[in-house]
Design a protein around this motif. Sequence first.
Motif, PDB file in Angstrom:
ATOM      1  N   ARG A  62       0.831  -1.197   0.000  1.00  0.00           N
ATOM      2  CA  ARG A  62       0.000   0.000   0.000  1.00  0.00           C
ATOM      3  C   ARG A  62       0.868   1.250   0.000  1.00  0.00           C
ATOM      4  O   ARG A  62       0.579   2.236  -0.690  1.00  0.00           O
ATOM      5  N   ARG A  63       1.958   1.191   0.767  1.00  0.00           N
ATOM      6  CA  ARG A  63       2.875   2.334   0.824  1.00  0.00           C
ATOM      7  C   ARG A  63       3.585   2.537  -0.503  1.00  0.00           C
ATOM      8  O   ARG A  63       3.690   3.669  -1.009  1.00  0.00           O
ATOM      9  N   THR A  64       4.092   1.466  -1.084  1.00  0.00           N
ATOM     10  CA  THR A  64       4.884   1.614  -2.309  1.00  0.00           C
ATOM     11  C   THR A  64       4.035   2.087  -3.484  1.00  0.00           C
ATOM     12  O   THR A  64       4.495   2.881  -4.306  1.00  0.00           O
ATOM     13  N   VAL A  65       2.783   1.622  -3.546  1.00  0.00           N
ATOM     14  CA  VAL A  65       1.900   2.076  -4.619  1.00  0.00           C
ATOM     15  C   VAL A  65       1.575   3.557  -4.437  1.00  0.00           C
ATOM     16  O   VAL A  65       1.633   4.351  -5.389  1.00  0.00           O
ATOM     17  N   ALA A  66       1.243   3.952  -3.216  1.00  0.00           N
ATOM     18  CA  ALA A  66       0.921   5.362  -2.953  1.00  0.00           C
ATOM     19  C   ALA A  66       2.115   6.259  -3.230  1.00  0.00           C
ATOM     20  O   ALA A  66       1.970   7.374  -3.763  1.00  0.00           O
ATOM     21  N   LEU A  67       3.312   5.785  -2.881  1.00  0.00           N
ATOM     22  CA  LEU A  67       4.513   6.575  -3.150  1.00  0.00           C
ATOM     23  C   LEU A  67       4.775   6.710  -4.653  1.00  0.00           C
ATOM     24  O   LEU A  67       5.205   7.772  -5.122  1.00  0.00           O
ATOM     25  N   THR A  68       4.534   5.645  -5.403  1.00  0.00           N
ATOM     26  CA  THR A  68       4.721   5.715  -6.851  1.00  0.00           C
ATOM     27  C   THR A  68       3.806   6.775  -7.461  1.00  0.00           C
ATOM     28  O   THR A  68       4.228   7.596  -8.286  1.00  0.00           O
ATOM     29  N   VAL A  69       2.542   6.762  -7.044  1.00  0.00           N
ATOM     30  CA  VAL A  69       1.594   7.770  -7.531  1.00  0.00           C
ATOM     31  C   VAL A  69       2.038   9.159  -7.093  1.00  0.00           C
ATOM     32  O   VAL A  69       2.010  10.124  -7.880  1.00  0.00           O
ATOM     33  N   TRP A  70       2.473   9.288  -5.844  1.00  0.00           N
ATOM     34  CA  TRP A  70       2.890  10.592  -5.313  1.00  0.00           C
ATOM     35  C   TRP A  70       4.083  11.140  -6.103  1.00  0.00           C
ATOM     36  O   TRP A  70       4.127  12.343  -6.422  1.00  0.00           O
ATOM     37  N   LEU A  71       5.027  10.295  -6.439  1.00  0.00           N
ATOM     38  CA  LEU A  71       6.190  10.739  -7.211  1.00  0.00           C
ATOM     39  C   LEU A  71       5.768  11.262  -8.586  1.00  0.00           C
ATOM     40  O   LEU A  71       6.292  12.274  -9.073  1.00  0.00           O
ATOM     41  N   GLU A 102      10.050  -4.068  -7.810  1.00  0.00           N
ATOM     42  CA  GLU A 102       8.806  -4.771  -7.472  1.00  0.00           C
ATOM     43  C   GLU A 102       7.690  -3.773  -7.166  1.00  0.00           C
ATOM     44  O   GLU A 102       6.526  -4.007  -7.519  1.00  0.00           O
ATOM     45  N   ALA A 103       8.054  -2.654  -6.541  1.00  0.00           N
ATOM     46  CA  ALA A 103       7.053  -1.634  -6.223  1.00  0.00           C
ATOM     47  C   ALA A 103       6.426  -1.073  -7.496  1.00  0.00           C
ATOM     48  O   ALA A 103       5.200  -0.891  -7.581  1.00  0.00           O
ATOM     49  N   VAL A 104       7.252  -0.804  -8.504  1.00  0.00           N
ATOM     50  CA  VAL A 104       6.731  -0.300  -9.776  1.00  0.00           C
ATOM     51  C   VAL A 104       5.835  -1.345 -10.425  1.00  0.00           C
ATOM     52  O   VAL A 104       4.735  -1.029 -10.915  1.00  0.00           O
ATOM     53  N   ASP A 105       6.258  -2.591 -10.424  1.00  0.00           N
ATOM     54  CA  ASP A 105       5.441  -3.662 -11.021  1.00  0.00           C
ATOM     55  C   ASP A 105       4.087  -3.768 -10.330  1.00  0.00           C
ATOM     56  O   ASP A 105       3.055  -3.964 -10.988  1.00  0.00           O
ATOM     57  N   THR A 106       4.097  -3.633  -9.005  1.00  0.00           N
ATOM     58  CA  THR A 106       2.839  -3.716  -8.256  1.00  0.00           C
ATOM     59  C   THR A 106       1.915  -2.559  -8.616  1.00  0.00           C
ATOM     60  O   THR A 106       0.705  -2.751  -8.822  1.00  0.00           O
ATOM     61  N   ALA A 107       2.479  -1.344  -8.702  1.00  0.00           N
ATOM     62  CA  ALA A 107       1.664  -0.179  -9.045  1.00  0.00           C
ATOM     63  C   ALA A 107       1.051  -0.324 -10.435  1.00  0.00           C
ATOM     64  O   ALA A 107      -0.107   0.050 -10.662  1.00  0.00           O
ATOM     65  N   VAL A 108       1.810  -0.894 -11.366  1.00  0.00           N
ATOM     66  CA  VAL A 108       1.300  -1.092 -12.722  1.00  0.00           C
ATOM     67  C   VAL A 108       0.220  -2.176 -12.726  1.00  0.00           C
ATOM     68  O   VAL A 108      -0.850  -2.005 -13.334  1.00  0.00           O
ATOM     69  N   SER A 109       0.473  -3.288 -12.043  1.00  0.00           N
ATOM     70  CA  SER A 109      -0.492  -4.396 -12.044  1.00  0.00           C
ATOM     71  C   SER A 109      -1.802  -4.005 -11.371  1.00  0.00           C
ATOM     72  O   SER A 109      -2.869  -4.511 -11.742  1.00  0.00           O
ATOM     73  N   GLU A 110      -1.737  -3.109 -10.389  1.00  0.00           N
ATOM     74  CA  GLU A 110      -2.962  -2.661  -9.708  1.00  0.00           C
ATOM     75  C   GLU A 110      -3.672  -1.548 -10.465  1.00  0.00           C
ATOM     76  O   GLU A 110      -4.745  -1.102 -10.052  1.00  0.00           O
ATOM     77  N   GLY A 111      -3.071  -1.069 -11.549  1.00  0.00           N
ATOM     78  CA  GLY A 111      -3.702  -0.019 -12.341  1.00  0.00           C
ATOM     79  C   GLY A 111      -3.551   1.369 -11.776  1.00  0.00           C
ATOM     80  O   GLY A 111      -4.196   2.314 -12.264  1.00  0.00           O
ATOM     81  N   ALA A 112      -2.698   1.528 -10.767  1.00  0.00           N
ATOM     82  CA  ALA A 112      -2.496   2.859 -10.184  1.00  0.00           C
ATOM     83  C   ALA A 112      -1.723   3.765 -11.123  1.00  0.00           C
ATOM     84  O   ALA A 112      -1.906   4.992 -11.121  1.00  0.00           O
ATOM     85  N   VAL A 113      -0.823   3.174 -11.920  1.00  0.00           N
ATOM     86  CA  VAL A 113      -0.055   3.911 -12.922  1.00  0.00           C
ATOM     87  C   VAL A 113      -0.018   3.076 -14.190  1.00  0.00           C
ATOM     88  O   VAL A 113      -0.336   1.873 -14.182  1.00  0.00           O
ATOM     89  N   HIS A 114       0.383   3.708 -15.294  1.00  0.00           N
ATOM     90  CA  HIS A 114       0.452   3.020 -16.574  1.00  0.00           C
ATOM     91  C   HIS A 114       1.896   2.956 -17.046  1.00  0.00           C
ATOM     92  O   HIS A 114       2.677   3.887 -16.833  1.00  0.00           O
ATOM     93  N   LEU A 115       2.238   1.863 -17.714  1.00  0.00           N
ATOM     94  CA  LEU A 115       3.564   1.678 -18.285  1.00  0.00           C
ATOM     95  C   LEU A 115       3.462   1.852 -19.794  1.00  0.00           C
ATOM     96  O   LEU A 115       2.609   1.254 -20.443  1.00  0.00           O
ATOM     97  N   PRO A 147      13.233   4.089 -27.247  1.00  0.00           N
ATOM     98  CA  PRO A 147      13.038   5.069 -26.179  1.00  0.00           C
ATOM     99  C   PRO A 147      12.829   4.362 -24.849  1.00  0.00           C
ATOM    100  O   PRO A 147      12.328   3.227 -24.799  1.00  0.00           O
ATOM    101  N   PRO A 148      13.202   4.977 -23.737  1.00  0.00           N
ATOM    102  CA  PRO A 148      13.034   4.330 -22.433  1.00  0.00           C
ATOM    103  C   PRO A 148      11.561   4.150 -22.082  1.00  0.00           C
ATOM    104  O   PRO A 148      10.699   4.921 -22.529  1.00  0.00           O
ATOM    105  N   ALA A 149      11.279   3.134 -21.294  1.00  0.00           N
ATOM    106  CA  ALA A 149       9.914   2.920 -20.817  1.00  0.00           C
ATOM    107  C   ALA A 149       9.532   4.045 -19.873  1.00  0.00           C
ATOM    108  O   ALA A 149      10.350   4.542 -19.093  1.00  0.00           O
ATOM    109  N   LEU A 150       8.272   4.446 -19.943  1.00  0.00           N
ATOM    110  CA  LEU A 150       7.768   5.555 -19.137  1.00  0.00           C
ATOM    111  C   LEU A 150       6.621   5.085 -18.257  1.00  0.00           C
ATOM    112  O   LEU A 150       5.871   4.178 -18.606  1.00  0.00           O
ATOM    113  N   LEU A 151       6.481   5.744 -17.120  1.00  0.00           N
ATOM    114  CA  LEU A 151       5.344   5.553 -16.231  1.00  0.00           C
ATOM    115  C   LEU A 151       4.527   6.839 -16.201  1.00  0.00           C
ATOM    116  O   LEU A 151       5.091   7.940 -16.190  1.00  0.00           O
ATOM    117  N   GLY A 152       3.209   6.705 -16.190  1.00  0.00           N
ATOM    118  CA  GLY A 152       2.358   7.888 -16.163  1.00  0.00           C
ATOM    119  C   GLY A 152       1.057   7.628 -15.437  1.00  0.00           C
ATOM    120  O   GLY A 152       0.647   6.483 -15.241  1.00  0.00           O
TER     121      GLY A 152
END
Length: 556
Positions: A62-71, A102-115, A147-152
């Motif tokens: 929960r923390r790592t996903v929220a931090l990914t979104v916050w960043l 792993e934190a980035v993968d979790t955020a992507v798999s939960e749909g919190a961010v897009h790759l 080009p490098p992979a992006l998160l958004g």
Amino acid sequence: MARGGAPEALAGPAAAALGEGAAGVLLDDPWQLLAVAGVRPEQADGFARALLGPDCGPGDPRRTVALTVWLLERAALQGHTAQEVGTVRAGLAAHSVPDPGEAVDTAVSEGAVHLFQEEREAPEETEEQAEESGEGTDGSGESGEEPPALLGLDRYALAEESLAEGLARLVRTATADAWEGSELERAAGAHGLVLHTGGEAARAEPVALAAKARERGLRALVAVHSDGGRRALGAAGTEAVTVAALLSGTAGPGRDEDGAFVLDLLVVLDAPQVDVETAATLVESLPDGCRLVLSGDPEVLGAPGAGRVFADALAARVCPRIASRVPDPGPLGELVSGIGVGELNQVEAPGKEVVIVPVRDAGEAVHRTVQLVADSVPRAIGVPPERTQVVTVGHGGSAGTRALNAALKQRLNPGPGRFGGYDPGDRVAYAPVPGRTVTGTVLSADAEGLRLRCGDDEVLVPKERVESALRHGWALTAHQAAGTRWPAVVAVLPGDAAGGLSRAWVYTAFGRAERHLSVVHGVDQALPRAVAEGVAPERTTRLRPLLEALLAAPGE
């Protein structure tokens, strides 16, 4: 909030950010507190420890996903619509996340961010081109690497994709016509999307285009970034509207039964100041066959919101780009034009159009700024304090907007600040939405909030928004000032501002002056160095490759 040790004052913002079920959301996932503006990770961690006790750890998903979104939200405040995966991983590591990958993968798999992995199509080459291009390049000088992979975040991904598709729709549905006249007129007649670049004097060209279109019987409109930009057009400004007023329906032609603007041509001035979400909404509102002309100065600071719409459209090379040949006049025009090409020239200023005021420290910078606004500029130039704008590098610091506004209020409109820190007559900067600043003057206060005079309009700032959305406005940052000009400008450069200077900052700040510019100068060689070498960091966005994929001609 009380159970987690958070200030009660956060209850309202938390409910606004998380909805009516905010209490339940925070009990299940305390790190959702990061969705509240101004809350930092260490504060959210303390809140979580108070609620979860020993079950709370730095690797909690929960923390790592929220931090990914916050960043990514923090990056959006700097203008980015996306970030490289490596950048986000480094940010997570800085906040003690044990496994950032792993934190980035979790955020992507939960749909919190897009790759996103944009693909670059290699152009076909002849044997001769392949031999000349050299190993590892595609013949155009660009690296052949992917080009490098992006998160958004979802909101910016949708905005950029919608904008790209909308611009492509305008290009494809416009009917080519042969318009006689200037290069800009001919391009607008033949194409659905045209980009026009130039300085302040060049603004007259797209305005003239709209007037000629009306003579042809077309429904044409000019939209600008601010009321100040509209007033700067003189008589032509009476028929112009701000982008905000157009989208809100308070000005403009109205909409048809399908919700589209009743327009054949829309000219948008100050296009670099339009963020990606605003641009997407604007383009979605244009009917098929409507022509769009985006006009602006590519050297100014970018939009205060996320995205670099004008720069990305220019870089994509998917439509005509018309560069104005009209120079900005006088010593100020000469100075600013030189800055645009990396040269800080000494210009002849017989009418005191440009004055340099050297200072030793920040205290002297504040003192001389007040002196210039209150006495020197009115006496020597004839511009009163209410028409002189102070521009500085940031809000904080000993000569930032806060310090300068406090000193200017004490001199120009002293008072106890009995209405939330403000008095009638105070000059203010109001942010009705994040990233957009409107300048005005306090008229009065009542039970509903503060009443302002902003241009020709009276505006109410609800009392619950006064603290977060209002600042004193005698001094602004260059980002806040972009898109508006004043008869006189005082640019304040104290010694501690050197790190915040770039060519775009200097170009934008100095270019806000119409008749007179005073430079309170305490940065020594940092100023010419910033003009010559200080390229502002580029924003990470996805619009350019999206446009190229939709509109690039074969072989480009």
